[in-house]
Design a protein around this motif. Structure first.
Motif, PDB file in Angstrom:
ATOM      1  N   ALA A 230       0.833  -1.204   0.000  1.00  0.00           N
ATOM      2  CA  ALA A 230       0.000   0.000   0.000  1.00  0.00           C
ATOM      3  C   ALA A 230       0.866   1.251   0.000  1.00  0.00           C
ATOM      4  N   LYS A 237      -6.488   2.890  -3.235  1.00  0.00           N
ATOM      5  CA  LYS A 237      -6.693   3.250  -1.825  1.00  0.00           C
ATOM      6  C   LYS A 237      -7.793   2.426  -1.194  1.00  0.00           C
ATOM      7  N   ALA A 240      -6.673  -1.249  -0.862  1.00  0.00           N
ATOM      8  CA  ALA A 240      -5.692  -1.406   0.209  1.00  0.00           C
ATOM      9  C   ALA A 240      -6.356  -1.370   1.575  1.00  0.00           C
TER      10      ALA A 240
END
Length: 416
Positions: A230, A237, A240
């Motif tokens: 990540a 985003k 993750a």
């Protein structure tokens, strides 16, 4: 236009020669014993130039004749190298076209051409790459023996060649990937551990390590690897966040007692401990292990700032707090009443408050709120069933067998 330029240059050369050599009255005399030969200087210069040109032509002809075997050998080697390159390109094209048998044959043909030419066999990078293509094709064809043989030869060739380091790194990464395909997590992790520091930090290596850790049921190691990915933007985003949340929950589920759960919670990253859903999962696990006080402690910061959370987060907090009710202190009533007043239409807040009131033995108000929770279809089936079972316990304490039976019946009617 080019012809005109050449004609102009020719005229210029003729004019220069006429001006330079036309009035040249010099002589070149040659003496040999009693003989003398006189030549005009112009003729001598022309003969000298012609002689030099002829001598150079003769030397070049002799050189071409003497080096003919060497040039023939180089030509044959170039032809074989070209054939090998064509075969390797054909192997790559067939591989990407999912014709693995043809691709393997083309790669082996390139290897045979290189092996039959001693000068070309010294090209370690080409040989290693061809072995890798053949190994990848064998892997797709489920030929593990042929795959491992080509992989071994690729590593040996790459290690003995100074310019084949990328092929060696690629071979080790492919070996780890194949081990994961074979469901051999330990071998994959061992191969990845043998990589150099620079290679081990690459995105593909981290992805393989993540898969291996999950396959080996090592959620904490997988969580650390996923956090690195990540950080390097290996995921979007949202993806993750979901992956980290899932891995943290898996790590918490691995705990077998309260002490191990506390140790796991402390090992989590601060960002994971600030995640509502991770904390809710930890609290539920603590309640199942007989440590509800720990679960309430992990949930307390989120309940103190309950107004900042969304609907899903409040629902997770409520469903995690209810199993942690045993031993609930009076200070929690104030938090839950504030949450219920702040979100009067949120059934999950009323659900949590009802169980808290029941835990504090405030039966009247608790019964009213739990009955509303049991009838509210917006709540999950688990929450509604838990409310009816709690009402049945309260009825049993009051000695009201009819109401207890009715509550058990309502709980049983709820489907999964």
């Amino acid at each position: 236009m080019r012809m005109v330029i050449w004609l102009v240059l020719l005229f210029v050369a003729a004019v220069v020669a006429a001006l330079t050599l036309g009035n040249n009255d010099g002589l070149a005399s040659f003496y040999w014993r009693g003989w003398r030969m006189d030549l005009s200087l112009n003729l001598f210069l022309l003969l000298l130039l012609g002689g030099c040109f002829g001598l150079m032509t003769l030397m070049q002809s002799l050189d071409a004749l003497l080096t003919l075997p060497k040039r023939a050998r180089l030509w044959r080697m170039a032809q074989r190298e070209r054939s090998a390159q064509i075969a390797l390109r054909e192997a790559l094209a067939e591989f990407f076209g999912a014709r693995y048998s043809r691709a393997q044959k083309a790669a082996e043909r390139a290897l045979n051409i290189q092996a039959m030419t001693p000068d070309l066999a010294q090209d370690g990078s080409f040989m290693a790459l061809a072995h890798l293509v053949a190994a990848q094709c064998a892997h797709r064809l489920q030929d593990r023996r042929g795959r491992d043989d080509h992989l071994r030869q690729a590593l040996q060739t790459a290690q003995s060649s100074a310019g084949a380091r990328p092929q060696e790194e690629g071979a080790r990464l492919l070996a780890a990937e194949w081990a994961l395909d074979d469901r051999d997590a330990q071998r994959a992790l061992t191969l990845l551990a043998d990589l150099g520091p620079g290679v081990a930090r690459r995105t593909q290596a981290l992805r393989l390590k993540l898969q291996g850790s999950r396959l080996a049921h090592e959620p904490m190691e997988a969580l650390r690897t996923a956090r690195l990915l990540a950080k390097h933007q290996g995921f979007s985003k949202s993806a993750a966040q979901g992956l980290l949340r899932s891995l943290a929950s898996e790590a918490l589920e691995e705990a077998r007692d309260a002490d191990q759960l506390r140790a796991t919670w402390q090992q989590l990253d601060a960002a994971d401990r600030r995640d509502v859903f991770v904390a809710a999962r930890a609290a539920q696990k603590a309640a199942s292990l007989g440590a509800p006080e720990d679960g309430r402690g992990w949930l307390r910061p989120f309940w103190d700032a309950v107004a900042e959370h969304g609907d899903d987060e409040r629902r997770a907090l409520a469903e995690a707090l209810v199993p942690c009710m045993p031993g609930l202190g009076p200070e929690w009533l104030q938090r839950l009443e504030f949450a219920a007043q702040r979100f009067p239409r949120d059934a999950t807040m009323a659900y949590a408050l009802g169980h808290a009131l029941a835990e504090r033995q405030l039966w009247g108000k608790a019964r009213l709120m739990l009955e509303q929770a049991g009838e509210d279809r917006e709540l999950s089936v688990t929450a509604r069933r838990r409310s009816w079972l709690r009402l049945a316990e309260m009825a049993d304490n009051d000695g009201d067998t009819e109401r207890r039976a009715r509550c058990y019946e309502s709980a049983a009617r709820l489907g999964d």
